[in-house]
Design an enzyme around this catalytic site. Structure first.
Site, short mmCIF file in Angstrom:
data_model
loop_
_atom_site.label_atom_id
_atom_site.label_comp_id
_atom_site.label_asym_id
_atom_site.label_seq_id
_atom_site.Cartn_x
_atom_site.Cartn_y
_atom_site.Cartn_z
N THR A 57 0.86 -1.19 0.00
CA THR A 57 0.00 0.00 0.00
C THR A 57 0.89 1.24 0.00
O THR A 57 2.08 1.14 0.30
CB THR A 57 -0.86 0.06 1.29
OG1 THR A 57 0.02 0.28 2.38
CG2 THR A 57 -1.64 -1.23 1.51
N CYS A 100 8.16 -4.23 1.23
CA CYS A 100 8.95 -3.59 0.16
C CYS A 100 8.16 -2.39 -0.34
O CYS A 100 8.28 -2.00 -1.50
CB CYS A 100 9.20 -4.58 -0.97
SG CYS A 100 10.30 -5.90 -0.52
N ARG A 144 6.61 0.77 2.06
CA ARG A 144 7.05 1.96 2.80
C ARG A 144 7.25 1.61 4.26
O ARG A 144 6.40 0.92 4.87
CB ARG A 144 5.99 3.07 2.71
CG ARG A 144 6.12 3.92 1.47
CD ARG A 144 7.43 4.72 1.45
NE ARG A 144 7.62 5.46 0.23
CZ ARG A 144 8.21 5.00 -0.87
NH1 ARG A 144 8.69 3.77 -0.92
NH2 ARG A 144 8.36 5.78 -1.94
N ASP A 157 12.69 -3.96 2.95
CA ASP A 157 13.45 -3.13 2.00
C ASP A 157 13.37 -1.66 2.41
O ASP A 157 14.12 -0.84 1.92
CB ASP A 157 12.87 -3.32 0.59
CG ASP A 157 13.66 -2.54 -0.46
OD1 ASP A 157 14.91 -2.59 -0.41
OD2 ASP A 157 13.04 -1.89 -1.32
N GLU A 199 15.15 6.26 7.10
CA GLU A 199 16.14 5.70 6.17
C GLU A 199 17.34 6.64 6.08
O GLU A 199 17.13 7.83 5.82
CB GLU A 199 15.51 5.48 4.80
CG GLU A 199 14.47 4.37 4.85
CD GLU A 199 13.84 4.05 3.49
OE1 GLU A 199 14.26 4.63 2.47
OE2 GLU A 199 12.94 3.20 3.46
N HIS A 257 16.40 -0.14 0.58
CA HIS A 257 15.41 0.47 -0.33
C HIS A 257 15.83 0.25 -1.79
O HIS A 257 16.03 1.20 -2.55
CB HIS A 257 15.27 1.97 -0.02
CG HIS A 257 13.96 2.56 -0.50
ND1 HIS A 257 13.32 3.54 0.17
CD2 HIS A 257 13.19 2.28 -1.58
CE1 HIS A 257 12.21 3.87 -0.48
NE2 HIS A 257 12.11 3.11 -1.56
N LEU A 258 15.91 -1.02 -2.14
CA LEU A 258 16.42 -1.38 -3.47
C LEU A 258 15.33 -1.78 -4.46
O LEU A 258 15.64 -2.15 -5.59
CB LEU A 258 17.40 -2.57 -3.36
CG LEU A 258 18.75 -2.32 -2.71
CD1 LEU A 258 19.63 -3.56 -2.81
CD2 LEU A 258 19.46 -1.14 -3.38
N1 LIG Z 1 10.72 -0.49 -2.33
C1 LIG Z 1 10.71 0.26 -3.37
O1 LIG Z 1 11.74 0.67 -3.88
C2 LIG Z 1 9.41 0.66 -3.99
C3 LIG Z 1 9.31 0.82 -5.38
C4 LIG Z 1 8.08 1.18 -5.93
C5 LIG Z 1 7.00 1.39 -5.11
N2 LIG Z 1 7.14 1.27 -3.78
C6 LIG Z 1 5.99 1.47 -2.89
O2 LIG Z 1 5.13 0.36 -3.06
C7 LIG Z 1 3.81 0.73 -2.71
C8 LIG Z 1 2.84 0.24 -3.78
O3 LIG Z 1 3.13 0.84 -5.02
P1 LIG Z 1 2.15 0.60 -6.27
O4 LIG Z 1 2.85 1.18 -7.44
O5 LIG Z 1 1.69 -0.80 -6.31
O6 LIG Z 1 0.97 1.55 -5.83
P2 LIG Z 1 -0.57 1.45 -6.28
O7 LIG Z 1 -1.14 2.77 -6.02
O8 LIG Z 1 -0.66 0.87 -7.65
O9 LIG Z 1 -1.18 0.40 -5.26
C9 LIG Z 1 -1.44 0.67 -3.92
C10 LIG Z 1 -2.68 -0.11 -3.54
O10 LIG Z 1 -2.86 0.02 -2.13
C11 LIG Z 1 -4.26 0.06 -1.90
N3 LIG Z 1 -4.54 0.64 -0.60
C12 LIG Z 1 -4.62 1.95 -0.27
N4 LIG Z 1 -4.95 2.06 1.04
C13 LIG Z 1 -5.08 0.81 1.51
C14 LIG Z 1 -5.41 0.27 2.79
N5 LIG Z 1 -5.69 1.07 3.82
N6 LIG Z 1 -5.44 -1.07 2.92
C15 LIG Z 1 -5.17 -1.88 1.88
N7 LIG Z 1 -4.88 -1.43 0.64
C16 LIG Z 1 -4.83 -0.11 0.47
C17 LIG Z 1 -4.79 0.89 -3.06
O11 LIG Z 1 -6.16 0.65 -3.27
C18 LIG Z 1 -3.94 0.39 -4.22
O12 LIG Z 1 -4.59 -0.65 -4.90
C19 LIG Z 1 3.86 2.23 -2.52
O13 LIG Z 1 3.99 2.50 -1.14
C20 LIG Z 1 5.12 2.65 -3.23
O14 LIG Z 1 5.63 3.83 -2.73
C21 LIG Z 1 8.30 0.89 -3.19
O1 LIG Z 2 8.21 4.77 -4.42
C1 LIG Z 2 9.11 4.39 -5.16
O2 LIG Z 2 9.10 4.59 -6.39
C2 LIG Z 2 10.21 3.59 -4.58
O3 LIG Z 2 10.19 3.60 -3.22
C3 LIG Z 2 11.55 3.89 -5.15
O4 LIG Z 2 12.22 4.87 -4.44
P1 LIG Z 2 13.64 5.37 -5.00
O5 LIG Z 2 13.37 6.11 -6.26
O6 LIG Z 2 14.21 6.24 -3.94
O7 LIG Z 2 14.45 4.14 -5.25
#
Ligand SMILES: NC(=O)c1ccc[n+]([C@@H]2O[C@H](COP(=O)([O-])OP(=O)(O)OC[C@H]3O[C@@H](n4cnc5c(N)ncnc54)[C@H](O)[C@@H]3O)[C@@H](O)[C@H]2O)c1
Ligand SMILES: O=C(O)[C@H](O)COP(=O)(O)O
Length: 524
Positions: free
Chosen positions: A200, A227, A229, A253, A258, A276-277
């Site tokens: 989420t 992975c 937030r 992750d 951070e 955070h990879l």
């Molecule tokens: N680790 C990383 O490097 C990395 C990379 C990309 C994205 N992310 C993170 O991953 C997460 C998901 O990204 P995404 O692109 O799939 O986003 P997205 O918006 O496509 O999906 C998020 C989903 O969470 C759901 N949601 C919102 N509130 C909720 C709740 N209270 N309970 C359950 N579900 C809920 C939404 O309906 C949506 O379907 C984000 O937090 C994003 O920042 C991390």
């Molecule tokens: O939300 C995102 O897109 C990821 O957490 C990636 O974060 P970064 O660009 O710092 O790797």
């Protein structure tokens, strides 16, 4: 020159189109290293490290757009950016696959103890019995948050023979069916799953979603992954449930802070971590940088951006369709604001004909921005117009009507002040242009542009000549003139467009002419 500050590491290859333009200067520096030049930048490109706070926005008065090369915008104060009229865009799709793959790599590593076994062998040990793991096949995977990444994780889980349970309050039954998963309540996911992964955004609702109360509802021996937030799984609660052995292991992750420093979680052997990879692949970085660079170029060329967080998004196609109405609405707003030079409580926009089928939110925002522009000192645009109107106690609403008044399309704007109401109506005529066809009780036809002079007078012979004389004797050249009246000998109006703005002295001379009731200039 359009100046862009790139304050986090963003793929050079992706940014190449920006660097190529001779009208753009790209500066690659951390915000702290660019302090002296912050006021110059028009755009700021970031990943998750730079915190775009109100304080930073104040230091960047020229800023027009913040581009997040990635998904999460929790490092950006979007509300403050909106208030400052700064567009915030992100690159929502570019790193989905990389993050889903990273999640899966973490999941496999977690249940097979790969990082721990790796360290052991590198320390010259050969301890096979210490690292007996579990199969993923046949296990129950709980996915909390079923958006882009969650659904990609589900596809991979099914290929591994896992049973997938999904919790996402915003997921429709149709989409779940299409993706072949069953929607569960959060409690069901907690109770059923051997492994739980969260995907989420970090919001008020998801912060600490897997805290003490919900962790207590999970199976003993559950594995957890984050992975998404830091903070969605409450770190203190996780420490507690690792200590008491309820949670068998966790793969993280992301962290609440951070880098996490000397966090107690890092001392657990059964907690595996990466810095955070998720999005750190060549492909994802190229994707997100390319997306953001393209969007910034679009913006710079006055075209719509497609992945804005604080503006309604428009496709190129739709933008082309609404462009004329967008301009017409802005000018109508500007006219109304100058004409009704007094406090206003309410604004109503009515759309009729072909315009009513378009993305009118965008058009209304443009109208509001036009209305507020002459009234506020700070930047006002489509991004912050609705917010500023609200702050100033102006309510606004859209209506849709069948009444096109004989035009193919028609936008009517009514502005309500304390003792006065003003209505103006405009239309766009293809291959001809935008026209105002109704003005404060009079049918008329003029182009809403340039330096306009609006005169109300008694319908008497010679009025046009008198006005022409005064203007001519002061070298004010009339470009066009439209007249209208309610009835012969009654109230009448003139709308003139002039080559140059009219000075106030001349305006007073016009009002002094007998039978002229009022004269106002409108600068568009
Ligand atoms: N680790 C990383 O490097 C990395 C990379 C990309 C994205 N992310 C993170 O991953 C997460 C998901 O990204 P995404 O692109 O799939 O986003 P997205 O918006 O496509 O999906 C998020 C989903 O969470 C759901 N949601 C919102 N509130 C909720 C709740 N209270 N309970 C359950 N579900 C809920 C939404 O309906 C949506 O379907 C984000 O937090 C994003 O920042 C991390
Ligand atoms: O939300 C995102 O897109 C990821 O957490 C990636 O974060 P970064 O660009 O710092 O790797």
């Amino acid at each position: 020159m359009f100046r862009i500050l790139v304050s986090d590491p963003i793929s050079e290859e992706g940014l190449a189109p920006l660097r190529k333009s001779e009208h753009i200067e790209v500066v690659q520096k951390k915000v702290t290293e660019a302090e002296e030049r912050l006021h110059e930048f028009d755009a700021l490109l970031v990943r998750s490290a730079t915190k775009v706070t109100e304080e930073l926005l104040v230091k960047m008065p020229n800023l027009k757009i913040v581009g997040r090369a990635g998904v999460g915008v929790d490092n950006i104060d979007v509300e403050a950016a909106t208030r400052h009229g700064v567009v915030v865009i992100n690159a929502p799709n570019g790193n989905t696959i990389s993050t889903a793959e990273h999640t899966f790599a973490m999941m496999a590593a977690l249940v097979r103890h790969i990082p721990q076994a790796h360290v052991s062998v590198k320390s010259r040990e050969w301890n096979r019995s210490a690292f007996v793991g579990s199969e993923l096949h046949g296990k129950h995977l709980g996915i909390v948050g079923f958006g882009r990444i969650g659904s990609e994780v589900a596809k991979r889980a099914r290929a591994f023979g896992m049973n997938v349970h999904v919790y996402d309050p915003f997921l429709t039954k149709e989409r779940a069916e299409k993706l072949g998963v069953s929607i569960c309540s959060l409690d069901e996911v907690l109770a059923l799953s051997d492994i739980i992964t969260v995907h989420t955004p970090l919001t008020k609702e998801t912060k600490g979603l897997l805290g003490e109360k919900n962790l207590a509802k999970t199976k003993k021996g559950v594995y957890l992954l984050n992975c998404a937030r830091g903070g969605i799984i409450d770190e203190q609660a996780l420490v507690k449930f690792l200590e008491n052995g309820h949670v068998a292991g966790a793969a993280l992750d992301v962290f609440e802070q951070e880098p996490p420093g000397d966090h107690p979680l890092l001392s657990f052997d059964n907690v595996i971590v990466t810095p955070h990879l998720g999005a750190s692949t060549i492909e994802a970085q190229l994707n997100v940088a390319t997306q953001v660079a393209e969007e910034v170029l679009q913006f710079l060329n006055g075209k719509p951006v497609t992945s804005s967080i604080n503006l309604p998004t428009l496709s190129k196609d739709l933008y082309e369709k609404i462009q004329s109405f967008y301009t017409l609405a802005k000018k109508m707003g500007m006219i109304a604001s100058q004409y009704m030079n007094l406090p206003v409580q309410e604004i109503t926009v009515t759309y009729a004909g072909t315009v009513a089928d378009l993305e009118t939110t965008y058009i209304t925002r443009s109208l509001l921005a036009g209305f507020l522009k002459p009234r506020v000192a700070s930047t006002v645009n489509e991004v912050n117009a609705a917010m500023i109107a609200k702050e100033r106690g102006i309510t606004f609403g859209e209506k849709f009507s069948d009444q096109t008044h004989g035009y193919a399309n028609c936008i009517s704007l009514t502005v309500y002040g304390e003792n006065k109401t003003f209505t103006i109506m405009g239309t766009h005529i293809p291959n001809y242009g935008n026209r105002i066809v109704y003005f404060d009780g009079f049918s008329i036809d003029f182009a809403p542009e340039g330096h306009l002079l609006y005169i109300q007078h008694q319908d008497k012979p010679g009025m046009i000549g008198k006005v022409g004389n005064v203007l001519g004797s002061h070298h004010a050249n009339i470009a066009t003139m439209q007249v209208g009246r309610q009835q012969a000998g009654g109230r009448a109006i003139m709308m003139l467009s002039l080559d140059k703005p009219l000075d106030d002295e001349l305006l007073e001379k016009l009002v002094d002419i007998e039978d002229i009731e009022s004269a106002k200039k409108l600068e568009l």
